[in-house]
Design a protein around this motif. Structure first.
Motif, PDB file in Angstrom:
ATOM      1  N   LEU A 643       2.938   6.000   5.812  1.00  0.00           N
ATOM      2  CA  LEU A 643       2.400   4.849   5.088  1.00  0.00           C
ATOM      3  C   LEU A 643       2.569   3.551   5.876  1.00  0.00           C
ATOM      4  O   LEU A 643       3.474   3.420   6.699  1.00  0.00           O
ATOM      5  CB  LEU A 643       3.126   4.710   3.749  1.00  0.00           C
ATOM      6  CG  LEU A 643       3.179   5.972   2.890  1.00  0.00           C
ATOM      7  CD1 LEU A 643       3.972   5.703   1.626  1.00  0.00           C
ATOM      8  CD2 LEU A 643       1.778   6.444   2.549  1.00  0.00           C
ATOM      9  N   ASP A 644       1.674   2.590   5.559  1.00  0.00           N
ATOM     10  CA  ASP A 644       1.827   1.293   6.207  1.00  0.00           C
ATOM     11  C   ASP A 644       2.977   0.539   5.530  1.00  0.00           C
ATOM     12  O   ASP A 644       3.481   0.966   4.483  1.00  0.00           O
ATOM     13  CB  ASP A 644       0.516   0.502   6.138  1.00  0.00           C
ATOM     14  CG  ASP A 644       0.097   0.236   4.719  1.00  0.00           C
ATOM     15  OD1 ASP A 644       0.892  -0.351   3.967  1.00  0.00           O
ATOM     16  OD2 ASP A 644      -1.032   0.640   4.340  1.00  0.00           O
ATOM     17  N   ALA A 645       3.373  -0.585   6.112  1.00  0.00           N
ATOM     18  CA  ALA A 645       4.567  -1.292   5.653  1.00  0.00           C
ATOM     19  C   ALA A 645       4.494  -1.659   4.169  1.00  0.00           C
ATOM     20  O   ALA A 645       5.468  -1.478   3.423  1.00  0.00           O
ATOM     21  CB  ALA A 645       4.763  -2.532   6.509  1.00  0.00           C
ATOM     22  N   VAL A 646       3.303  -2.115   3.688  1.00  0.00           N
ATOM     23  CA  VAL A 646       3.191  -2.550   2.293  1.00  0.00           C
ATOM     24  C   VAL A 646       3.324  -1.361   1.354  1.00  0.00           C
ATOM     25  O   VAL A 646       4.099  -1.368   0.384  1.00  0.00           O
ATOM     26  CB  VAL A 646       1.837  -3.281   2.061  1.00  0.00           C
ATOM     27  CG1 VAL A 646       1.687  -3.678   0.611  1.00  0.00           C
ATOM     28  CG2 VAL A 646       1.724  -4.479   2.987  1.00  0.00           C
ATOM     29  N   SER A 647       2.571  -0.278   1.664  1.00  0.00           N
ATOM     30  CA  SER A 647       2.638   0.933   0.834  1.00  0.00           C
ATOM     31  C   SER A 647       4.048   1.486   0.828  1.00  0.00           C
ATOM     32  O   SER A 647       4.573   1.902  -0.203  1.00  0.00           O
ATOM     33  CB  SER A 647       1.709   2.019   1.377  1.00  0.00           C
ATOM     34  OG  SER A 647       0.394   1.686   1.149  1.00  0.00           O
ATOM     35  N   GLU A 648       4.666   1.496   1.994  1.00  0.00           N
ATOM     36  CA  GLU A 648       6.004   2.054   2.126  1.00  0.00           C
ATOM     37  C   GLU A 648       6.981   1.314   1.216  1.00  0.00           C
ATOM     38  O   GLU A 648       7.790   1.924   0.523  1.00  0.00           O
ATOM     39  CB  GLU A 648       6.450   1.966   3.595  1.00  0.00           C
ATOM     40  CG  GLU A 648       7.783   2.646   3.824  1.00  0.00           C
ATOM     41  CD  GLU A 648       8.224   2.586   5.270  1.00  0.00           C
ATOM     42  OE1 GLU A 648       7.348   2.539   6.149  1.00  0.00           O
ATOM     43  OE2 GLU A 648       9.438   2.589   5.495  1.00  0.00           O
ATOM     44  N   ARG A 649       6.841  -0.014   1.181  1.00  0.00           N
ATOM     45  CA  ARG A 649       7.756  -0.802   0.337  1.00  0.00           C
ATOM     46  C   ARG A 649       7.509  -0.517  -1.141  1.00  0.00           C
ATOM     47  O   ARG A 649       8.419  -0.308  -1.917  1.00  0.00           O
ATOM     48  CB  ARG A 649       7.568  -2.299   0.635  1.00  0.00           C
ATOM     49  CG  ARG A 649       8.836  -3.107   0.385  1.00  0.00           C
ATOM     50  CD  ARG A 649       8.556  -4.572   0.181  1.00  0.00           C
ATOM     51  NE  ARG A 649       7.795  -4.819  -1.047  1.00  0.00           N
ATOM     52  CZ  ARG A 649       6.579  -5.361  -1.089  1.00  0.00           C
ATOM     53  NH1 ARG A 649       5.974  -5.719   0.002  1.00  0.00           N
ATOM     54  NH2 ARG A 649       5.953  -5.535  -2.238  1.00  0.00           N
ATOM     55  N   LEU A 650       6.210  -0.416  -1.493  1.00  0.00           N
ATOM     56  CA  LEU A 650       5.861  -0.142  -2.886  1.00  0.00           C
ATOM     57  C   LEU A 650       6.382   1.227  -3.315  1.00  0.00           C
ATOM     58  O   LEU A 650       6.946   1.392  -4.395  1.00  0.00           O
ATOM     59  CB  LEU A 650       4.334  -0.194  -3.057  1.00  0.00           C
ATOM     60  CG  LEU A 650       3.700  -1.580  -2.988  1.00  0.00           C
ATOM     61  CD1 LEU A 650       2.187  -1.473  -2.871  1.00  0.00           C
ATOM     62  CD2 LEU A 650       4.079  -2.387  -4.230  1.00  0.00           C
TER      63      LEU A 650
END
Ligand SMILES: Nc1ncnc2c1ncn2[C@@H]1O[C@H](COP(=O)(O)OP(=O)(O)OP(=O)(O)O)[C@@H](O)[C@H]1O
Length: 716
Positions: A643-650
């Motif tokens: 996942l990209d950074a934003v998805s990963e955080r979510l």
């Protein structure tokens, strides 16, 4: 059929009436388990391979059952595991003649009506040529019967025959559709409750083939053979015609009847031998369509490799093969069609010669010869229909044998089967779709629920209470996959998952991390040792109950091809979940925002395996599903690497929310998860080699420390 119809249209002007698919310490438990494998109270017993039996009766298994009293006493008659060989063979065959009869017997009234309609319809059909003969006799004045009287009888026959046909076809079709639905449902259920290794052994395509094409072949044997020129009707017409021929003219019948039979059987047998040509054309069409599907589904790969020319070459050769088989098919079709006519022509010519001479000699009436013409057509088409029916039967026997051989060689997962049976019995009996799975004894005595065994299992409330309040402990667990019994993946593994805490499982690839997950989920059972919750062996719970207290979120969650809302509601598949609860779960999983931005919000379809959503979206829906399920034990294959950074955080936020207060085992891929876990277990050589906190393990400078060193970048 098409050929017969075409031929019939040629002859129609001549003769108007021819118109042509399932515990204390010692050996009791082992014996009980061995027993139940043989004498499932719910499903027909299954004979086990010797290797599998020895696994189940090993002392280590009985050691596993140290928590409860013996369930079955020595005097229990079920202890005797010897059964007559014939019973074993019959029991292992899911589809047997006995089963089919018992399913058919549920529809006695309809079957009786069908038989009456068959007799009525055949009588009408076979009477028609007689009336044709009389018609000619009346016309030439050889019969002193008023024409209107004869025509009214013919009119009556013409009206009754289609009515009888409708009654026969509708009733036979309804009975067979009902029998097939029950069979289909029972086979589906039987496959559904197989042990996990069954699904390792067979490909999905093979299993779906059993329920579609193989079972379809059994369905067709009736559905495709209840038409006028096939199956029972063809048989009754052949027998009836021969009898009538003999009754009409004992002199002509032996010669003409035998000639007609010989010619028709020869032609029909030849036509049947051309079936592979028809099949080859179907296979050529399927390969062409596979090529189209593969090309367009992988269009980006084709483009990136400039593979257009290669795909064109491939498709071109498929088209040519299809064309070739089509031309061959056309030739055979025309030969077959002509041969049908040849059969009729030979029979007619013989009739004209023999019959004509007899009429001239005054030994036979014109009317009888005219009737013989009618019977020539009836016999030709009925014989061809019969040969086709026999051909279909051969394919059907092979299909039934395939279904039986797959099911007979497999083992039912009993702990799952019993739980499912309880569930089915709880359901409203009015629910038509559940009724299909209730066999009402049709699948043998063994189909009845063993309340003795059931009462020995802990109740649902127990599992929930124990899982929310106690530790999950793997004690001296040994395990080999059933398909590779010689390779021990886990050998004496001990691990305690403390209630309400997070355990991070790390280890090199192939160390056995996913295997531990599979055992915790009870997809497989330990070969030796045991897993307990609050000190109770998991095997004292049926698997459906255990499944309710465990949530698994995989690296690549699979969604069903229904709506987003329905996918979340699948967390509680037997309940009616309110939209508010779905939204609550979605919000907690950081999924609400993206869901409402989808075209139909929660009603948006996710496509096959959730293919219309991104990886991060799929994971958040899976997390929402697990949140809704609210199970005390959580197994996580943490995967955020794709996942990209934003998805990963979510996703990570959602996971943190999900883990709160639950006994969690996480196959950790990220250093932050490992660091935040209450304990870290390092799996190596089928055992937990190191256990402790991040700092403790680093200080040990062992395998964990080197794993962190060598993979620090990957972790971060
Ligand atoms: N269904 C199966 N049947 C037979 N052997 C299997 C099966 N699944 C896994 N194995 C074998 O068991 C061993 C452990 O596999 P497992 O998937 O538990 O490793 P893992 O630690 O999870 O690896 P990874 O980190 O790469 O996912 C491997 O050697 C694998 O080949």
């Amino acid at each position: 059929m098409a050929m017969a119809t075409a031929s019939a249209s040629v002859t129609a002007p001549l003769i108007p009436h021819i118109i042509p698919t399932r515990f204390s310490t010692r050996t009791h438990h082992a014996r009980k388990l061995k027993l139940s494998l043989h004498q499932s109270p719910t499903f027909p017993p299954i004979s086990l391979p010797a290797s599998t039996r020895s696994n189940y009766i090993s002392t280590s298994v009985s050691r596993a059952y140290v928590t409860g009293p013996p369930v079955v006493s020595e005097s229990d008659p079920r202890i005797d595991d010897t059964e007559p060989d014939t019973d074993k063979a019959e029991a292992s065959n899911l589809i047997s003649r006995r089963l089919l009869w018992s399913l058919l017997a549920r529809h006695k009234l309809r079957l009786g009506l069908s038989v009456l309609a068959l007799v009525g319809g055949t009588t009408c059909t076979l009477s028609m040529p007689i009336f044709s003969g009389r018609f000619f006799e009346v016309l030439i004045g050889a019969r002193p019967e008023p024409l209107w009287k004869l025509l009214s009888k013919v009119g009556l026959l013409y009206s009754l025959e289609p009515i009888f046909t409708v009654i026969f076809v509708v009733n036979m079709n309804t009975v067979w559709e009902k029998v097939m639905s029950t069979l289909r449902a029972q086979i589906f259920r039987r496959v559904l409750i197989q042990k996990a290794e069954f699904f390792d052994r067979y490909k999905v395509g093979e299993l779906s083939g059993l329920l579609t094409s193989d079972l379809g072949s059994l369905k067709d044997v009736v559905s495709e053979n209840i038409s006028r020129d096939r199956g029972f009707r063809a048989l009754s017409e052949v027998v009836g015609t021969i009898c009538i021929l003999f009754a009409l003219s004992p002199q002509l019948a032996p010669i003409l009847g035998l000639l007609m039979l010989f010619v028709s059987v020869s032609v029909a047998t030849y036509k049947r031998s051309t079936v592979p040509v028809f099949k080859a054309h179907g296979i050529a069409q399927a390969s062409m369509s596979d090529c189209v599907t593969e090309t367009f589904s992988a269009i980006r790969t084709v483009r990136s490799f400039c593979g257009e020319k290669r795909q064109m070459l491939m498709f071109g050769s498929q088209v040519l093969a299809y064309q070739k088989s089509g031309i061959k098919l056309g030739t055979f079709k025309s030969i077959n069609e002509s041969l049908t006519r040849v059969a009729v022509y030979i029979s007619l010519l013989a009739l004209y010669c023999l019959g004509g001479s007899k009429v001239k000699a005054g030994e036979l009436s014109v009317g009888t010869v005219a009737s013989f013409i009618g019977y020539t057509f009836t016999l030709t088409f009925a014989v061809q229909g019969l040969v086709n029916t026999f051909g279909d039967l051969r394919g059907t026997f092979a299909a039934v044998e395939r279904i039986n051989s797959v099911i007979a060689g497999a083992e039912i997962d009993e702990a799952l089967a019993y739980g499912l049976e309880k569930e089915i019995q709880k359901k409203e009996v009015n629910d038509e779709s559940i009724k299909l799975f209730i066999s009402n004894g049709a699948f043998g005595k063994s189909q009845q629920l063993d309340s003795h065994y059931m009462s020995a299992l802990k109740s649902t409330s127990d599992v929930g209470r124990l899982a929310w309040s106690g530790d999950v402990v793997l004690e001296d667990v040994h395990f080999s996959y059933p398909l590779r019994p010689d390779v021990e993946i886990l050998n004496g593994l001990n691990l305690t998952l403390k209630c309400g805490t997070v355990t991070a499982l790390v280890g090199s690839s192939g160390a056995g991390k996913s295997t531990i997950v599979q055992l915790l989920a009870r997809f497989y059972e330990p070969t030796r040792g045991r897993i307990t919750v609050s000190g109770e062996d998991l095997r004292t719970f049926d698997k459906s109950e255990w499944a309710r207290v465990v949530s698994i979120v995989n690296q690549e969650p699979v969604l069903f091809s229904v709506s987003v809302g329905e996918n979340i509601a699948y967390g509680l598949p037997d309940d009616i979940v309110s939209k508010d609860d779905i939204i609550k779960a979605a919000k907690a999983a950081n999924a609400h925002e993206f869901i409402i931005s989808l075209p139909q919000g929660y009603d948006t379809l996710v496509g096959e395996r959730g293919g219309l959503l991104s990886g991060g979206q799929r994971q958040r829906i899976a997390i929402a599903r697990a949140l809704l399920k609210n199970a005390p034990i959580l197994i996580l294959d943490e995967a955020t690497s794709a996942l990209d950074a934003v998805s990963e955080r979510l996703v990570q936020d959602a996971l943190n929310h999900l883990m709160k207060g639950r006994t969690t085992l996480v196959i950790a891929h990220r250093l932050s998860t490992v660091q935040n876990a209450h304990q870290i277990a390092l799996c190596s050589n089928g055992q937990i080699a190191e256990l402790g906190s991040h700092m403790e393990l680093l200080a040990r400078k062992g395998q964990y420390a080197s794993l962190v060193d060598t993979q620090r970048l990957a972790f971060e």
